[in-house]
Design a protein around this motif. Structure first.
Motif, short mmCIF file in Angstrom:
data_model
loop_
_atom_site.label_atom_id
_atom_site.label_comp_id
_atom_site.label_asym_id
_atom_site.label_seq_id
_atom_site.Cartn_x
_atom_site.Cartn_y
_atom_site.Cartn_z
N ILE A 283 0.87 -1.17 0.00
CA ILE A 283 0.00 0.00 0.00
C ILE A 283 0.91 1.22 0.00
CG2 ILE A 283 -1.68 1.35 1.31
CD1 ILE A 283 -2.81 -1.25 2.40
N PHE A 284 0.84 2.00 -1.05
CA PHE A 284 1.64 3.23 -1.13
C PHE A 284 0.84 4.39 -0.54
CE2 PHE A 284 3.86 1.15 -4.83
CZ PHE A 284 5.12 1.12 -4.24
N VAL A 285 1.51 5.14 0.34
CA VAL A 285 0.96 6.38 0.89
C VAL A 285 1.95 7.48 0.50
CG1 VAL A 285 0.13 7.61 2.91
CG2 VAL A 285 -0.06 5.10 2.81
N PRO A 286 1.84 8.03 -0.69
CA PRO A 286 2.86 8.98 -1.17
C PRO A 286 2.87 10.28 -0.38
CG PRO A 286 1.01 8.87 -2.70
CD PRO A 286 0.79 7.78 -1.70
N SER A 287 4.05 10.84 -0.25
CA SER A 287 4.17 12.15 0.37
C SER A 287 3.60 13.21 -0.57
CB SER A 287 5.63 12.48 0.67
OG SER A 287 5.75 13.83 1.06
N PRO A 288 2.70 14.06 -0.07
CA PRO A 288 2.15 15.13 -0.92
C PRO A 288 3.03 16.37 -0.95
CG PRO A 288 1.08 15.18 1.20
CD PRO A 288 2.07 14.04 1.26
N LEU A 289 4.15 16.34 -0.24
CA LEU A 289 4.95 17.54 -0.05
C LEU A 289 6.17 17.61 -0.95
CD1 LEU A 289 4.85 17.65 3.86
CD2 LEU A 289 3.33 18.81 2.23
N VAL A 290 6.40 16.59 -1.78
CA VAL A 290 7.60 16.57 -2.61
C VAL A 290 7.35 17.34 -3.91
CG1 VAL A 290 8.44 14.42 -1.67
CG2 VAL A 290 6.88 14.36 -3.61
N ALA A 291 8.44 17.70 -4.58
CA ALA A 291 8.36 18.51 -5.79
C ALA A 291 7.49 17.84 -6.85
CB ALA A 291 9.76 18.75 -6.35
N GLU A 292 6.60 18.63 -7.45
CA GLU A 292 5.74 18.17 -8.55
C GLU A 292 4.84 17.00 -8.15
OE1 GLU A 292 5.70 19.96 -11.11
OE2 GLU A 292 7.66 20.94 -11.28
N ASP A 293 4.70 16.75 -6.83
CA ASP A 293 3.90 15.63 -6.33
C ASP A 293 4.32 14.32 -7.01
OD1 ASP A 293 1.97 14.48 -4.71
OD2 ASP A 293 0.33 14.79 -6.12
N HIS A 294 5.65 14.15 -7.20
CA HIS A 294 6.11 13.02 -8.01
C HIS A 294 5.87 11.67 -7.33
CE1 HIS A 294 9.96 13.83 -5.72
NE2 HIS A 294 9.89 12.53 -5.59
N GLN A 295 5.79 11.62 -5.99
CA GLN A 295 5.53 10.32 -5.36
C GLN A 295 4.14 9.80 -5.72
OE1 GLN A 295 6.38 9.50 -1.32
NE2 GLN A 295 8.49 10.28 -1.40
N THR A 296 3.16 10.69 -5.77
CA THR A 296 1.81 10.25 -6.16
C THR A 296 1.83 9.73 -7.59
OG1 THR A 296 0.75 11.83 -4.65
CG2 THR A 296 -0.59 10.98 -6.48
N LYS A 297 2.57 10.40 -8.46
CA LYS A 297 2.65 9.96 -9.85
C LYS A 297 3.37 8.61 -9.96
CE LYS A 297 2.42 14.66 -11.75
NZ LYS A 297 2.33 15.44 -10.51
N ASN A 298 4.43 8.41 -9.14
CA ASN A 298 5.10 7.11 -9.11
C ASN A 298 4.12 6.00 -8.71
OD1 ASN A 298 7.53 8.40 -9.67
ND2 ASN A 298 8.32 8.25 -7.59
N ALA A 299 3.41 6.25 -7.60
CA ALA A 299 2.48 5.25 -7.09
C ALA A 299 1.34 4.99 -8.06
CB ALA A 299 1.94 5.69 -5.73
N GLN A 300 0.85 6.05 -8.70
CA GLN A 300 -0.25 5.90 -9.63
C GLN A 300 0.15 5.03 -10.82
OE1 GLN A 300 -3.55 7.58 -9.13
NE2 GLN A 300 -3.81 5.70 -10.32
N ALA A 301 1.39 5.19 -11.28
CA ALA A 301 1.86 4.37 -12.40
C ALA A 301 1.84 2.89 -12.05
CB ALA A 301 3.27 4.80 -12.81
#
Length: 365
Positions: A283-301
């Motif tokens: 279960i990925f809980v990406p950090s919303p505070l990183v540049a360009e919200d890239h963790q959410t994009k990583n997890a979404q992929a």
């Protein structure tokens, strides 16, 4: 000829530093006589981590632009000019055959100077959404090694090669290590293991979630291997028990993954790559505070490939218990997610990246 000279630049976070070190180690294995110099940002973690790995490093006075008005933003033009000037001196003095950039602000001035002098530059982009530095450097780079599909939106298509992200070599085969791992961490072999990761420093949202669900996990017969991070260890260490094993940091990650049946994790590029290699349901809980919200994009992929579950921080209260209960209660779903994420793995990433670098060395011989 193996006395090549390499400059490797990148840093600011472990996601930029550890791939850089992995690439250097592979180059060193192929060319024992090669000379290496790392270039990072002063006062960032690379200034400690790189020497510990056995390499020399020089620091530039550089940092990123802050999202809010601050003194750092006012100093940025001065820092940039200073860093470009120092980078010129480094390149002139060291005379590299190839320069490798792994992202982070320090790589900007260094690769800008190197490319302007005709020195081959190779970029390594870890994320599904590139950072600003690599996007700015893309036009001058000879090759861009990426870990995700669809990066043609940001980089010239003819320069892209999909290699994946370097990961630590001991993760490539953790099969057969579960019993050793259970003994090492003092875990109960009769209980399922949930590995909780929030990065080396920790993640407030993941730690708060875990603390608030200790009784919930226990009701499901699950024990925790919880890396709470060095910043939060004093706050949470008192909740340790026979079924809650709390660590500020886990060095033996191969054993931690071997023990885990399920994982809760941030979605930095390194974490995503490692979890793909070991093939664990996550279960990925990406950090919303990183540049360009890239963790959410990583997890979404990954989630789009039905290879992981993505829950945003703002949705944890609403979705976590339902999603986790469903996952924990279904061996088939756990197996399916593990198999699907393993299909995304690129275990030869480091070797493949160095193969690309070698092409430019051979052209110079």
């Amino acid at each position: 000829m193996d006395n090549y000279r390499f400059i490797i630049s990148g840093g600011g976070t472990g996601g930029h530093i550890y791939p850089a070190i992995a690439i250097a180690n592979e180059l060193k294995a192929r060319y024992p006589g090669a000379v290496f110099l790392f270039v990072g940002a002063k006062d960032r973690m690379e200034m400690e981590k790189v020497p510990r790995a056995g390499y020399d490093i020089e620091g530039l006075w550089i940092s990123g632009i802050q999202r809010k008005l601050s003194l750092k933003n006012l100093l940025f033009p001065l820092k940039l000019i200073s860093s470009l000037w120092k980078a010129r001196g480094i390149v002139r003095r060291f005379r590299p055959d190839v320069v490798v950039g792994t992202g982070g602000f320090a790589s900007g001035p260094l690769l800008r100077v190197a490319s302007s002098r005709g020195i081959p530059c190779v970029l390594q982009e870890q994320n599904s959404y590139p950072g600003i530095t690599n996007k700015l450097l893309a036009k001058k780079a000879r090759k861009i090694c990426v870990a995700y599909d669809g990066l043609e939106r940001f980089f010239p298509a003819d320069k892209i090669v999909k290699t994946g992200n370097p990961v630590r070599q001991d993760l490539l085969d953790i099969s057969g290590k579960r019993e050793e791992a259970m003994r090492f961490f003092g875990l109960d072999p009769q209980r399922k293991v949930l590995l909780v990761l929030g990065g080396s420093l920790g993640a407030r949202a993941i730690n708060t979630l875990t603390h608030g669900h200790l009784a919930f996990f226990d009701s499901l017969g699950i024990q925790l291997l919880w890396q709470c991070g060095t910043l939060y260890y004093e706050e949470f260490k008192g909740y340790a028990s026979n079924t809650v094993h709390i660590h500020p940091f886990i060095n033996e990650m191969a054993l931690a993954y071997a023990a885990a049946d399920m994982v809760i994790s941030r979605a930095g590029a390194g974490s995503v790559s490692e979890l793909s290699i070991v093939g664990k349901p996550v279960i990925f809980v990406p950090s919303p505070l990183v540049a360009e919200d890239h963790q959410t994009k990583n997890a979404q992929a990954v989630a789009n490939a039905d290879a992981a579950i993505l829950i945003r921080e703002k949705d944890l209260d609403r979705d976590f218990e339902k999603e986790f209960s469903t996952l924990a209660g279904s061996e088939d779903r756990q197996r399916q997610l593990g198999e699907n994420i393993r299909k995304l793995a690129l275990p030869d990433a480091t070797s493949d990246i160095v193969d690309e670098i070698e092409r430019y060395l051979k052209r110079q011989d």
